[in-house]
Design a protein around this motif. Structure first.
Motif, mmCIF file in Angstrom:
data_model
loop_
_atom_site.group_PDB
_atom_site.id
_atom_site.type_symbol
_atom_site.label_atom_id
_atom_site.label_comp_id
_atom_site.label_asym_id
_atom_site.label_seq_id
_atom_site.Cartn_x
_atom_site.Cartn_y
_atom_site.Cartn_z
ATOM 1 N N PHE A 11 0.874 -1.173 0.000
ATOM 2 C CA PHE A 11 0.000 0.000 0.000
ATOM 3 C C PHE A 11 0.910 1.221 0.000
ATOM 4 O O PHE A 11 1.597 1.465 0.994
ATOM 5 N N ASN A 36 -3.126 -7.613 15.576
ATOM 6 C CA ASN A 36 -3.713 -6.531 14.781
ATOM 7 C C ASN A 36 -2.690 -5.997 13.795
ATOM 8 O O ASN A 36 -1.532 -5.793 14.147
ATOM 9 N N GLY A 37 -3.145 -5.786 12.561
ATOM 10 C CA GLY A 37 -2.262 -5.223 11.548
ATOM 11 C C GLY A 37 -1.331 -6.246 10.906
ATOM 12 O O GLY A 37 -0.467 -5.886 10.102
ATOM 13 N N ALA A 38 -1.517 -7.545 11.226
ATOM 14 C CA ALA A 38 -0.615 -8.583 10.686
ATOM 15 C C ALA A 38 -0.798 -8.777 9.190
ATOM 16 O O ALA A 38 0.104 -9.263 8.503
ATOM 17 N N GLY A 39 -2.002 -8.443 8.678
ATOM 18 C CA GLY A 39 -2.246 -8.611 7.239
ATOM 19 C C GLY A 39 -3.343 -9.623 6.910
ATOM 20 O O GLY A 39 -3.539 -9.966 5.749
ATOM 21 N N LYS A 40 -4.089 -10.064 7.925
ATOM 22 C CA LYS A 40 -5.100 -11.115 7.717
ATOM 23 C C LYS A 40 -6.198 -10.652 6.746
ATOM 24 O O LYS A 40 -6.543 -11.352 5.811
ATOM 25 N N SER A 41 -6.745 -9.454 7.019
ATOM 26 C CA SER A 41 -7.832 -8.967 6.145
ATOM 27 C C SER A 41 -7.308 -8.726 4.740
ATOM 28 O O SER A 41 -7.986 -9.036 3.751
ATOM 29 N N THR A 42 -6.100 -8.164 4.639
ATOM 30 C CA THR A 42 -5.511 -7.932 3.314
ATOM 31 C C THR A 42 -5.398 -9.254 2.561
ATOM 32 O O THR A 42 -5.718 -9.332 1.369
ATOM 33 N N HIS A 207 -9.750 -13.853 16.112
ATOM 34 C CA HIS A 207 -8.910 -13.419 17.233
ATOM 35 C C HIS A 207 -9.135 -14.289 18.473
ATOM 36 O O HIS A 207 -8.324 -14.274 19.386
HETATM 37 N N1 LIG Z 1 -6.405 0.124 2.175
HETATM 38 C C1 LIG Z 1 -5.264 0.260 2.859
HETATM 39 N N2 LIG Z 1 -4.434 1.296 2.629
HETATM 40 C C2 LIG Z 1 -3.267 1.425 3.293
HETATM 41 N N3 LIG Z 1 -2.830 0.558 4.223
HETATM 42 C C3 LIG Z 1 -3.608 -0.502 4.503
HETATM 43 C C4 LIG Z 1 -4.867 -0.706 3.841
HETATM 44 N N4 LIG Z 1 -5.423 -1.859 4.328
HETATM 45 C C5 LIG Z 1 -4.560 -2.339 5.247
HETATM 46 N N5 LIG Z 1 -3.470 -1.523 5.351
HETATM 47 C C6 LIG Z 1 -2.312 -1.743 6.210
HETATM 48 O O1 LIG Z 1 -1.863 -3.064 5.969
HETATM 49 C C7 LIG Z 1 -1.462 -3.691 7.189
HETATM 50 C C8 LIG Z 1 -2.246 -4.966 7.391
HETATM 51 O O2 LIG Z 1 -3.604 -4.621 7.722
HETATM 52 P P1 LIG Z 1 -4.781 -5.682 7.833
HETATM 53 O O3 LIG Z 1 -6.042 -4.927 8.062
HETATM 54 O O4 LIG Z 1 -4.725 -6.615 6.696
HETATM 55 O O5 LIG Z 1 -4.364 -6.460 9.183
HETATM 56 P P2 LIG Z 1 -5.230 -7.461 10.058
HETATM 57 O O6 LIG Z 1 -4.322 -8.563 10.449
HETATM 58 O O7 LIG Z 1 -6.480 -7.834 9.344
HETATM 59 O O8 LIG Z 1 -5.591 -6.584 11.335
HETATM 60 P P3 LIG Z 1 -6.870 -6.685 12.313
HETATM 61 O O9 LIG Z 1 -6.704 -7.944 13.092
HETATM 62 O O10 LIG Z 1 -6.735 -5.473 13.163
HETATM 63 O O11 LIG Z 1 -8.118 -6.679 11.468
HETATM 64 C C9 LIG Z 1 -1.665 -2.670 8.293
HETATM 65 O O12 LIG Z 1 -0.432 -2.019 8.515
HETATM 66 C C10 LIG Z 1 -2.678 -1.713 7.704
HETATM 67 O O13 LIG Z 1 -2.520 -0.418 8.237
#
Ligand SMILES: Nc1ncnc2c1ncn2[C@@H]1O[C@H](COP(=O)(O)OP(=O)(O)OP(=O)(O)O)[C@@H](O)[C@H]1O
Length: 254
Positions: A11, A36-42, A207
């Motif tokens: 990103f 949190n922020g590990a990248g799971k949703s991405t 989680h």
């Molecule tokens: N659309 C976006 N634009 C910029 N950065 C992003 C975007 N989506 C996610 N990120 C960044 O990518 C990284 C991974 O985020 P992600 O949401 O995938 O983590 P996660 O493991 O799902 O977290 P959580 O458990 O809090 O949902 C984070 O640093 C987040 O800030």
């Protein structure tokens, strides 16, 4: 069934996923965990076509799906639920679940108005399938209720029923028990176990560690966009990298 190789997502120059390699085996429940922020949703957004990976491969049943649009990936049989509820509050529970079957409708408005017998028969068949899916999540007696008036736990179950009604080949569940109390979490855990026993392939992002450790066949751990461990719940629980990156951090904030 699903195989990721060297997956990267940036990103604005910042890496959210780095060289991720993982598999989701058929007929098993795989859990994806990480702080949190590990990248799971991405990661699941890349798997479902909400995001395009920057580079790398996602193969689903021997077909490359990285970068395909979401509707094509759904058509191939990957269905999902979302972290935040995405229901139609004024539609009945039954109609919300039926929206999980839109792929299987598809006749023109003109054809629908003719009310041909074969269309009526198909409509009955789809309603029956929706009722069966609701029954699996204890919702059959609420079929006619507007989804908006349901308790939060029931709304999460409507999402689950909608995700399975189309008989997906792979089911991605994004935090299905977030916001539920212990009793509701245990009930959903049992329902997920039943889906697994019925042969569904599931990738669960969650989680709730107790739930994950109780029901997952395989656990994949992400930290700072990297896959740091894969194994059974017991193996992952004892992995020093996981303790340091994930559980250790949880204990530190407890
Ligand atoms: N659309 C976006 N634009 C910029 N950065 C992003 C975007 N989506 C996610 N990120 C960044 O990518 C990284 C991974 O985020 P992600 O949401 O995938 O983590 P996660 O493991 O799902 O977290 P959580 O458990 O809090 O949902 C984070 O640093 C987040 O800030």
């Amino acid at each position: 069934m699903l195989r990721l190789d060297g997956l990267n997502k940036f990103f604005g120059g910042l890496p959210a996923l780095q060289d991720v390699c993982m598999s989701v085996p058929a007929g098993q429940l795989t859990a994806l965990i990480g702080p949190n922020g590990a990248g799971k949703s991405t990661l699941i957004n890349c798997m479902t076509g909400v995001l395009s990976p920057t580079s790398g491969s996602i193969r689903f049943m021997d077909q490359e799906i990285a970068g395909l649009p979401a509707h094509r990936i759904t058509r191939l049989g990957i269905h999902r639920t979302f972290q935040n509820l995405r229901l139609f509050p004024r539609l009945s529970v039954l109609d919300n679940v039926l929206t999980g079957l839109t792929r299987e409708g598809g006749e023109s408005m003109f054809m629908a108005m003719l009310r041909l017998p074969y269309l009526r028969h198909r409509e009955r068949r789809l309603r029956l399938r929706a009722l069966e899916a609701m029954d699996q999540f204890g919702l059959a007696d609420k079929a006619g209720w507007p989804a908006g008036v349901l308790a939060y736990g029931d709304k999460k179950r409507v999402e689950l029923a909608r995700a399975i009604v189309g008989r997906p080949k792979l089911l991605l569940l994004d935090e299905p028990v977030a916001g539920l109390n212990a009793e509701e979490t245990a009930a959903v855990g049992e329902q997920l176990r039943n889906l697994r026993r019925a042969g569904h392939t599931i990738l669960l992002v969650e989680h709730d560690m107790d739930l994950v450790m109780n029901i997952a066949d395989l656990v994949v751990v992400l930290d700072s966009g990297c896959c740091i461990a894969t194994g059974t719940a017991d193996e992952v629980r004892r992995n020093p990298l996981v303790l340091e990156a994930y559980l250790g951090r949880m204990e530190a904030t407890a």
